[in-house]
Design an enzyme around this catalytic site. Structure first.
Site, PDB file in Angstrom:
ATOM      1  N   ASP A  32       0.825  -1.215   0.000  1.00 30.63           N
ATOM      2  CA  ASP A  32       0.000   0.000   0.000  1.00 30.63           C
ATOM      3  C   ASP A  32       0.859   1.266   0.000  1.00 30.63           C
ATOM      4  O   ASP A  32       1.979   1.256   0.509  1.00 30.63           O
ATOM      5  CB  ASP A  32      -0.919  -0.029   1.236  1.00 30.63           C
ATOM      6  N   ARG A  45      -0.810   9.191  -9.783  1.00 26.64           N
ATOM      7  CA  ARG A  45      -0.834   7.956  -8.986  1.00 26.64           C
ATOM      8  C   ARG A  45      -0.170   6.767  -9.703  1.00 26.64           C
ATOM      9  O   ARG A  45       0.545   5.989  -9.089  1.00 26.64           O
ATOM     10  CB  ARG A  45      -2.285   7.582  -8.651  1.00 26.64           C
ATOM     11  N   SER A  77      -7.623  -5.415  -5.275  1.00 29.44           N
ATOM     12  CA  SER A  77      -8.744  -5.956  -4.508  1.00 29.44           C
ATOM     13  C   SER A  77     -10.050  -5.829  -5.289  1.00 29.44           C
ATOM     14  O   SER A  77     -10.137  -5.053  -6.249  1.00 29.44           O
ATOM     15  CB  SER A  77      -8.876  -5.217  -3.173  1.00 29.44           C
ATOM     16  N   ASN A  80     -10.980  -2.379  -5.429  1.00 28.33           N
ATOM     17  CA  ASN A  80     -10.188  -1.503  -6.305  1.00 28.33           C
ATOM     18  C   ASN A  80     -10.841  -1.276  -7.671  1.00 28.33           C
ATOM     19  O   ASN A  80     -10.502  -0.331  -8.380  1.00 28.33           O
ATOM     20  CB  ASN A  80      -8.754  -2.027  -6.490  1.00 28.33           C
ATOM     21  N   TRP A  81     -11.827  -2.139  -8.032  1.00 30.76           N
ATOM     22  CA  TRP A  81     -12.560  -1.911  -9.285  1.00 30.76           C
ATOM     23  C   TRP A  81     -13.295  -0.573  -9.242  1.00 30.76           C
ATOM     24  O   TRP A  81     -13.657  -0.029 -10.274  1.00 30.76           O
ATOM     25  CB  TRP A  81     -13.569  -3.028  -9.557  1.00 30.76           C
ATOM     26  N   ARG A  83     -12.138   2.244  -8.386  1.00 29.16           N
ATOM     27  CA  ARG A  83     -11.250   3.398  -8.622  1.00 29.16           C
ATOM     28  C   ARG A  83     -11.553   4.010  -9.991  1.00 29.16           C
ATOM     29  O   ARG A  83     -12.219   3.383 -10.816  1.00 29.16           O
ATOM     30  CB  ARG A  83      -9.792   2.939  -8.558  1.00 29.16           C
ATOM     31  N   GLU A 219       0.918 -13.049  12.601  1.00 27.08           N
ATOM     32  CA  GLU A 219       1.478 -11.878  13.268  1.00 27.08           C
ATOM     33  C   GLU A 219       1.403 -10.719  12.276  1.00 27.08           C
ATOM     34  O   GLU A 219       1.755 -10.882  11.105  1.00 27.08           O
ATOM     35  CB  GLU A 219       2.947 -12.135  13.645  1.00 27.08           C
TER      36      GLU A 219
HETATM   37  C1  IPE Z   1      -5.593  -2.691  -0.260  1.00 30.88           C
HETATM   38  O1  IPE Z   1      -5.184  -1.382  -0.466  1.00 30.88           O
HETATM   39  C2  IPE Z   1      -5.588  -3.434  -1.547  1.00 30.88           C
HETATM   40  C3  IPE Z   1      -4.277  -3.619  -2.168  1.00 30.88           C
HETATM   41  C4  IPE Z   1      -3.113  -3.309  -1.661  1.00 30.88           C
HETATM   42  C5  IPE Z   1      -4.299  -4.249  -3.452  1.00 30.88           C
HETATM   43  P1  IPE Z   1      -6.244  -0.201  -0.637  1.00 30.88           P
HETATM   44  O2  IPE Z   1      -5.459   1.054  -0.713  1.00 30.88           O
HETATM   45  O3  IPE Z   1      -7.151  -0.494  -1.749  1.00 30.88           O
HETATM   46  O4  IPE Z   1      -7.063  -0.317   0.711  1.00 30.88           O
HETATM   47  P2  IPE Z   1      -7.898   0.769   1.520  1.00 30.88           P
HETATM   48  O5  IPE Z   1      -8.874   1.363   0.572  1.00 30.88           O
HETATM   49  O6  IPE Z   1      -6.926   1.781   2.023  1.00 30.88           O
HETATM   50  O7  IPE Z   1      -8.521   0.009   2.630  1.00 30.88           O
HETATM   51  C1  IPE Z   2      -1.524   0.217  -3.375  1.00 32.78           C
HETATM   52  O1  IPE Z   2      -1.298   1.585  -3.404  1.00 32.78           O
HETATM   53  C2  IPE Z   2      -1.749  -0.369  -4.760  1.00 32.78           C
HETATM   54  C3  IPE Z   2      -3.133  -0.784  -5.030  1.00 32.78           C
HETATM   55  C4  IPE Z   2      -4.116  -0.784  -4.193  1.00 32.78           C
HETATM   56  C5  IPE Z   2      -3.420  -1.242  -6.390  1.00 32.78           C
HETATM   57  P1  IPE Z   2      -2.510   2.609  -3.451  1.00 32.78           P
HETATM   58  O2  IPE Z   2      -2.858   2.852  -4.875  1.00 32.78           O
HETATM   59  O3  IPE Z   2      -3.611   2.170  -2.588  1.00 32.78           O
HETATM   60  O4  IPE Z   2      -1.825   3.919  -2.855  1.00 32.78           O
HETATM   61  P2  IPE Z   2      -2.453   4.907  -1.772  1.00 32.78           P
HETATM   62  O5  IPE Z   2      -2.877   4.070  -0.612  1.00 32.78           O
HETATM   63  O6  IPE Z   2      -3.604   5.603  -2.427  1.00 32.78           O
HETATM   64  O7  IPE Z   2      -1.333   5.829  -1.418  1.00 32.78           O
HETATM   65 MG    MG Z   3      -4.040   2.384  -0.638  1.00 35.58          MG
END
Ligand code: IPE
Ligand code: IPE
Ligand code: MG
Length: 257
Positions: A32, A45, A77, A80-81, A83, A219
């Site tokens: 993340d 991004r 995830s 994530n769809w 987004r 853990e």
């Molecule tokens: C979790 O990260 C999913 C992945 C790392 C693929 P997200 O950035 O999507 O999770 P939330 O929205 O902060 O919970």
């Molecule tokens: C994790 O980074 C990658 C995916 C979830 C695909 P993010 O894209 O969630 O980055 P932040 O959390 O917005 O910084």
């Molecule tokens: Mg994230």
């Protein structure tokens, strides 16, 4: 004497401090912070996602070198769809590119590629590339790299429940046959050991629908590092930290010792 030993110990890097006998067999990582990392550089991004690939390479290499048997990376995830369309498309393209570029390296290093999640929901090009890479690396026995794609734990659990219900309906299974082992066998991770260590980068303290069942006794290790900054040394530090915890599994401390 012992003061020198202490100083020497402090100077050692984390890798040298890792006890090879107590390695976790399975490490799961919520990668993340890509978006925030890009923003810090004044970039879009997707720039963060591109830079996260180096961290995937580094972490995979480090885990395999140490002798970890399974490394599961949460890459995309179910949620994530939701987004922006541009970001989702860019992530899918990056996935195809990365897999096709890295298959050779995985093969050379004896790493088998696996996936968990709703792979059918991915674009055809991704599905194809993943299938090719899985097929090409299937004999790899040094480590299994599991990519969680279009994955969420609630989706996986409901899918397992549906399968069990169908088998019961068809008379293949009685309710009393349902055990923890049978249930685990219906999950995407069937046959894999549960992760002993779960790492999440970027300072967020949640599991975001990741491996709810499998992480029951894992853990958790949280680091402020954003994923594109995560390097081998960070993995070593997490493992060292894990090795210094007492895992009691419900027992008392005295029973463990
Ligand atoms: C979790 O990260 C999913 C992945 C790392 C693929 P997200 O950035 O999507 O999770 P939330 O929205 O902060 O919970
Ligand atoms: C994790 O980074 C990658 C995916 C979830 C695909 P993010 O894209 O969630 O980055 P932040 O959390 O917005 O910084
Ligand atoms: Mg994230």
């Amino acid at each position: 004497m012992s003061i020198f030993a202490d100083i020497f110990w402090d100077l050692m890097d984390y890798k040298s401090k890792i006890n090879a006998e107590k390695l976790p067999k399975h490490i799961a990582i919520i990668m993340d912070g890509n978006g925030r990392w890009a923003k810090q550089q004044g970039e879009q991004r997707i720039f963060g996602h591109h830079n996260g690939v180096s961290s995937v390479r580094d972490t995979t290499e480090a885990a395999a070198e140490l002798g970890v048997k399974y490394l599961t990376l949460y890459a995309f995830s179910t949620e994530n769809w939701n987004r922006p369309k541009d970001e989702v498309e860019a992530l899918m393209e990056l996935l195809v590119m990365t897999i096709s570029k890295e298959t050779e390296t995985l093969l050379k290093n004896g790493i088998r590629l696996e996936t968990i999640g709703d792979i059918d929901s991915l674009p055809a090009s991704c599905k194809y590339q993943l299938q090719e890479a899985k097929e090409a690396t299937k004999a790899g026995d040094r480590m299994t790299l599991v990519l969680a794609l279009s994955y969420s734990s609630k989706w996986e659990i409901v899918k397992a429940v549906k399968e069990i219900a169908q088998e019961a309906k068809d008379g293949k299974l009685k309710p009393e046959d349902i055990t923890e082992e049978l249930f685990a066998g219906k999950l995407c991770t069937s046959g894999m050991p549960d992760p002993e260590l779960m790492i999440r980068t970027s300072g967020e303290h949640r599991i975001s629908n990741f491996l709810l069942w499998q992480l029951s006794y894992a853990e958790f290790y949280f680091t402020e590092k954003l994923w594109p900054d995560f390097r081998k040394e960070d993995l070593y530090e997490a493992i060292y930290n894990y090795q210094n915890r007492e895992r009691r599994f419900g027992k008392t401390s005295e029973q463990i010792q």
